[in-house]
Design an enzyme around this catalytic site. Structure first.
Site, short mmCIF file in Angstrom:
data_model
loop_
_atom_site.label_atom_id
_atom_site.label_comp_id
_atom_site.label_asym_id
_atom_site.label_seq_id
_atom_site.Cartn_x
_atom_site.Cartn_y
_atom_site.Cartn_z
N GLU A 158 47.77 -12.68 20.02
CA GLU A 158 49.14 -12.13 20.00
C GLU A 158 49.86 -12.35 18.67
OE1 GLU A 158 51.10 -13.79 23.44
OE2 GLU A 158 49.55 -13.09 24.80
N ASN A 201 42.82 -11.05 20.23
CA ASN A 201 43.27 -10.73 21.59
C ASN A 201 44.77 -10.44 21.58
OD1 ASN A 201 42.61 -10.71 24.48
ND2 ASN A 201 43.93 -12.52 24.63
N HIS A 237 47.73 -6.28 30.98
CA HIS A 237 48.69 -6.66 32.03
C HIS A 237 49.52 -5.42 32.35
CE1 HIS A 237 47.78 -10.91 31.78
NE2 HIS A 237 47.94 -10.89 30.47
N GLU A 266 42.48 -9.92 30.32
CA GLU A 266 43.46 -10.58 31.21
C GLU A 266 43.98 -9.57 32.24
OE1 GLU A 266 46.50 -12.63 28.97
OE2 GLU A 266 45.07 -13.28 27.43
N ASP A 268 45.43 -7.54 35.05
CA ASP A 268 46.11 -7.57 36.35
C ASP A 268 47.02 -6.35 36.42
OD1 ASP A 268 48.13 -8.58 34.64
OD2 ASP A 268 48.16 -10.56 35.57
#
Ligand code: G3I
Length: 448
Positions: A158, A201, A237, A266, A268
């Site tokens: 990030e 990432n 996400h 990650e 979801d």
């Protein structure tokens, strides 16, 4: 236990662990009734984030162990957990996860080495020179401890701002070391564990936008200058404010075309029922359509422990029951949720064979054909693997859908999955020899 002893112990067992993981994948690929085994059939891993403090919960551990082939410690490898004060490394919680994963033949993703968040305050108070040393010491400390045991590391997490600027995010690293901190972190990481894939990432980089363009430019620059980078992680996400982008696959593909692997790190998706299931299908299909998309990780086992638990974004509900999203993912991976049993006609007896012939040959290439023949029961789908000699590459394929992992091509039907008992179909492909005239190896045919 001192760090040195612990590191030696970990390294000594790594070879055995890798062998166990391979055995598990090969075994479970036959059944393909779990996420991990179905993904293995596609040459991918299917992972989850794990929290050490839930491993003692029987249902949590049982679901984890049954379904997943890779784990990412959700918080336990972050800087605040592993080096809370300078030079003092604490690996207890992270080791619990790694030990558990290895005991189950699962692989481990490392998350994360250099990040502005979950950063102890002592790091932010260092001057530039000290900070550079501390960053490199931290990378060496973690990667040294787990050397040979992590398949991919999120080296930098990030580092870019949201919004339209494509600028770097303010952080102690960015503000004191400048843009070069990312490159330096990757160079240090490569030396610390040459076997680990090194990933950048980030989130909100899942579609083509200003932020992903900025990451793209950085990766392109790294590749052109030989800065070591192997993969880009797309956190993924999603919710109604941040839906699965329509150009998700295209975005993964353009990064892959730079010569890096891509991973969904990650995942979801908030929601429920068939709408949530359909969104999960989109994501899995996008990964499977990109040969360098090597695996997917969902950000947790069960909704009840999700960082967004009120949005019920995961594949298992709070009782560890499979949600429609689970069925959708398993199906998109080519797996079958039907456990079979005595009442299932034909269950357990479906089979197929795969035979290879070279149908055309010229100086620089050849055409290969694989004929799939159903056994004594009708089948509704098949999977065949073709392993090419290292130099060769496939330029086109017809009557099948390929997925790549290295030089292994896993082919599933395009239109031709359904075969009557004893009936045949075939797929074909054109190969560039690139100096090797050797034949590919065709693996066992799997039917469902
Ligand atoms: O363990 C303590 C507990 O003792 C304490 O009582 C409680 C009080 O707040 O906090 C607990 O720690 C929390 C920790 O999660 C474990 O549950 C932290 O406050 C909380 O900040 C932390 O949140 C994590 C978050 O990263 C922090 O940035 C989430 O679990 C984790 O899922 C999330 O993961 C990030 C990825 O690393 C990077 N990408 C985004 C992703 C989602 O935010």
């Amino acid at each position: 236990m001192s760090m040195t002893v612990r590191r030696m112990t970990r390294a000594a067992t790594a070879g055995l662990v890798a062998a166990a993981a391979l055995t598990a994948a090969a075994h479970s690929a036959e059944a393909a009734d779990t996420l991990g085994s179905a993904a293995a059939g596609q040459g991918r891993y299917f992972g989850t984030a794990v929290a050490a403090n839930h491993l003692g919960e029987a249902d949590y551990a049982a679901t984890l162990d049954r379904e997943f082939s890779s784990v990412t410690p959700e918080n336990e490898m972050k800087w605040d957990a592993t080096e809370p004060s300078r030079g003092t490394f604490t690996f207890g919680s992270a080791d619990r996860i790694v030990d558990h994963a290895q005991s189950q033949g699962m692989d481990v993703r490392g998350h994360t080495l250099v990040w502005h968040s979950q950063l102890p305050s002592w790091v932010g108070s260092l001057g530039a020179s000290d900070l550079r040393t501390a960053m490199n010491d931290h990378i060496n400390g973690l990667m040294g401890h787990y050397k040979g045991e992590i398949h991919s590391w999120d080296v930098v997490n990030e580092a870019f701002q949201d919004g339209g600027s494509g600028a770097r995010r303010s952080s102690p690293f960015q503000d004191k070391l400048g843009n070069g901190f990312i490159e330096e972190a990757f160079r240090t990481a490569r030396a610390a564990d040459p076997a680990a894939k090194l990933c950048y990432n980030d989130y909100n980089t899942d579609g083509v936008n200003a932020k992903s363009n900025a990451v793209y430019d950085m990766v392109e620059d790294f590749k052109s200058r030989g800065v070591p980078i192997d993969c880009v992680g797309f956190q993924s996400h999603f919710n109604s404010n941040s839906p699965v982008p329509s150009d998700y696959r295209q975005n993964l593909q353009r990064f892959a075309d730079l010569g890096v692997d891509v991973q969904i790190t990650e995942l979801d998706i908030e929601g429920s029922g068939s709408a949530q299931a359909a969104n999960y299908t989109k994501v899995v299909e996008a990964c499977l359509a990109v040969s360098r998309c090597t695996g997917m990780t969902v950000w947790g086992v069960t909704d009840k422990y999700s960082w967004r638990s009120s949005g019920t974004p995961l594949l298992f509900d709070g009782n560890y029951d499979e949600k429609p999203a689970y069925d959708a993912v398993l199906s998109a991976l080519g797996g079958s949720g039907d456990p079979g049993g005595p009442g299932d006609p034909g269950e357990g007896t479906v089979s197929c064979t795969a035979t290879y012939t070279r149908t055309a040959d010229w100086n620089s290439g050849y055409n290969g054909q694989v004929t799939i023949t159903a056994g004594g029961e009708p089948i509704s789908s098949w999977t065949a693997t073709v392993t090419l000699p290292a130099q060769q590459s496939v330029s086109s394929l017809w009557n099948g859908t390929p997925a790549w992992s290295g030089n292994v091509m896993t082919v599933r039907p395009s239109w031709n999955g359904t075969l009557a008992a004893g009936a045949s179909t075939s797929f074909g492909f054109t190969v560039a020899k690139n100096g090797s005239d050797a034949a590919p190896a065709v693996g066992t045919c799997t039917a469902s």
